[in-house]
Design a protein around this motif. Structure first.
Motif, PDB file in Angstrom:
ATOM      1  N   MET A  69      34.704  34.752  28.917  1.00 27.77           N
ATOM      2  CA  MET A  69      33.397  34.303  29.402  1.00 27.77           C
ATOM      3  C   MET A  69      33.563  33.743  30.817  1.00 27.77           C
ATOM      4  O   MET A  69      34.292  32.781  31.043  1.00 27.77           O
ATOM      5  N   GLY A  84      29.175  36.748  31.130  1.00 23.81           N
ATOM      6  CA  GLY A  84      29.079  35.619  32.048  1.00 23.81           C
ATOM      7  C   GLY A  84      28.295  35.942  33.305  1.00 23.81           C
ATOM      8  O   GLY A  84      27.557  36.925  33.372  1.00 23.81           O
ATOM      9  N   MET A 102      30.280  30.205  32.980  1.00 15.47           N
ATOM     10  CA  MET A 102      28.994  29.760  32.403  1.00 15.47           C
ATOM     11  C   MET A 102      28.831  28.259  32.678  1.00 15.47           C
ATOM     12  O   MET A 102      28.713  27.434  31.768  1.00 15.47           O
ATOM     13  N   HIS A 155      37.741  31.084  28.725  1.00 13.57           N
ATOM     14  CA  HIS A 155      36.611  30.740  29.605  1.00 13.57           C
ATOM     15  C   HIS A 155      37.141  30.565  31.020  1.00 13.57           C
ATOM     16  O   HIS A 155      38.285  30.151  31.205  1.00 13.57           O
TER      17      HIS A 155
END
Ligand code: TIU
Length: 238
Positions: free
Chosen positions: A25, A166, A28, A73
């Motif tokens: 991701m 994302g 974000m 992430h």
């Protein structure tokens, strides 16, 4: 685990092994997604489209975690003294600042200094926050591999395949997919988990940015990878 997932994708079905696939991701962060953040204060951006994917990402993260699969992430941002912020980023923003824009990396906003590590705005939105066991990669560039440990960490986890979501499609997401492809990772962008500022009509925004970025990924039999439009996938022995 020997099963594979299969999702319909372009240029053809994306088949990925359960035991060696991670969800990645990209950025974000509150500064990119929330009102009064770094991006909201820039004249060319329109938050509506980026906010629309937060709930998709939240739902997908939940299903992915229920399967016990790894999530990585990333966060774009800089050291408090900005020593890792290339002058190109600062100069470009300062130039835009001269008329209407008031956000420059390191300036103070209501969520702290823009894109500075440790500040509230730099962190992930609540809906997409990282679990304590998940890897969070801090990066100074658009790509998540440059000057980070992402490559080593993916290798350490035995990851060969990535599902990627994302913000934004044409910027950090695409740069990262190209970097990952060069390093031998199979990549699939999920169309419902990526988006761009102004997709719904931001100032000066070219609505072809997102579609062109996605087409370039899967063009020529998957030049850089795959693009899937579904949020659901099927588990089977493939
Ligand atoms: N994460 C990311 O895409 N950073 C950006 O600066 N995006 C823009 O679209 N500008």
């Amino acid at each position: 685990r020997t099963e594979s997932f299969k999702i319909p994708a372009k240029p053809y079905n994306y088949v990925f092994p359960v035991g060696s696939t991670a969800l990645l991701m990209i950025d974000m962060q509150r500064d990119f997604l929330l009102p009064y953040g770094f991006s909201d204060l820039r004249p060319e951006t329109d938050l509506e489209a980026v906010q629309d994917i937060i709930s998709n990402c939240e739902r997908f993260l939940k299903s992915w975690r229920l399967l016990g699969l790894p999530v990585f992430h990333t966060r774009e941002g800089h050291l408090p003294d900005l020593s890792d912020c290339p002058s190109s980023k600062l100069v470009r923003q300062a130039a835009a600042d001269s008329d209407e824009c008031s956000s420059v990396i390191g300036d103070c906003g209501v969520m702290g200094r823009f894109l500075v590590r440790g500040e509230h705005g730099h962190d992930l939105v609540d809906e997409c926050s990282a679990k304590p066991w998940e890897v969070v990669i801090d990066k100074a560039g658009k790509g998540a591999f440059w000057n980070t440990t992402l490559h080593e960490q993916l290798l350490a986890w035995g990851i060969t395949h990535l599902i990627i979501g994302g913000v934004t499609t044409e910027c950090c997401v695409t740069t990262t997919v190209r970097e990952a492809n060069d390093r031998g990772f199979e990549c699939c962008k999920l169309q419902t988990l990526v988006t761009s500022y102004g997709e719904y009509g931001g100032a000066g925004y070219n609505s072809a940015f997102k579609t062109s970025s996605l087409e370039m990924i899967h063009w020529s039999q998957g030049l850089f990878g795959f693009v899937a439009s579904t949020l659901s996938f099927r588990i089977g022995v493939v």
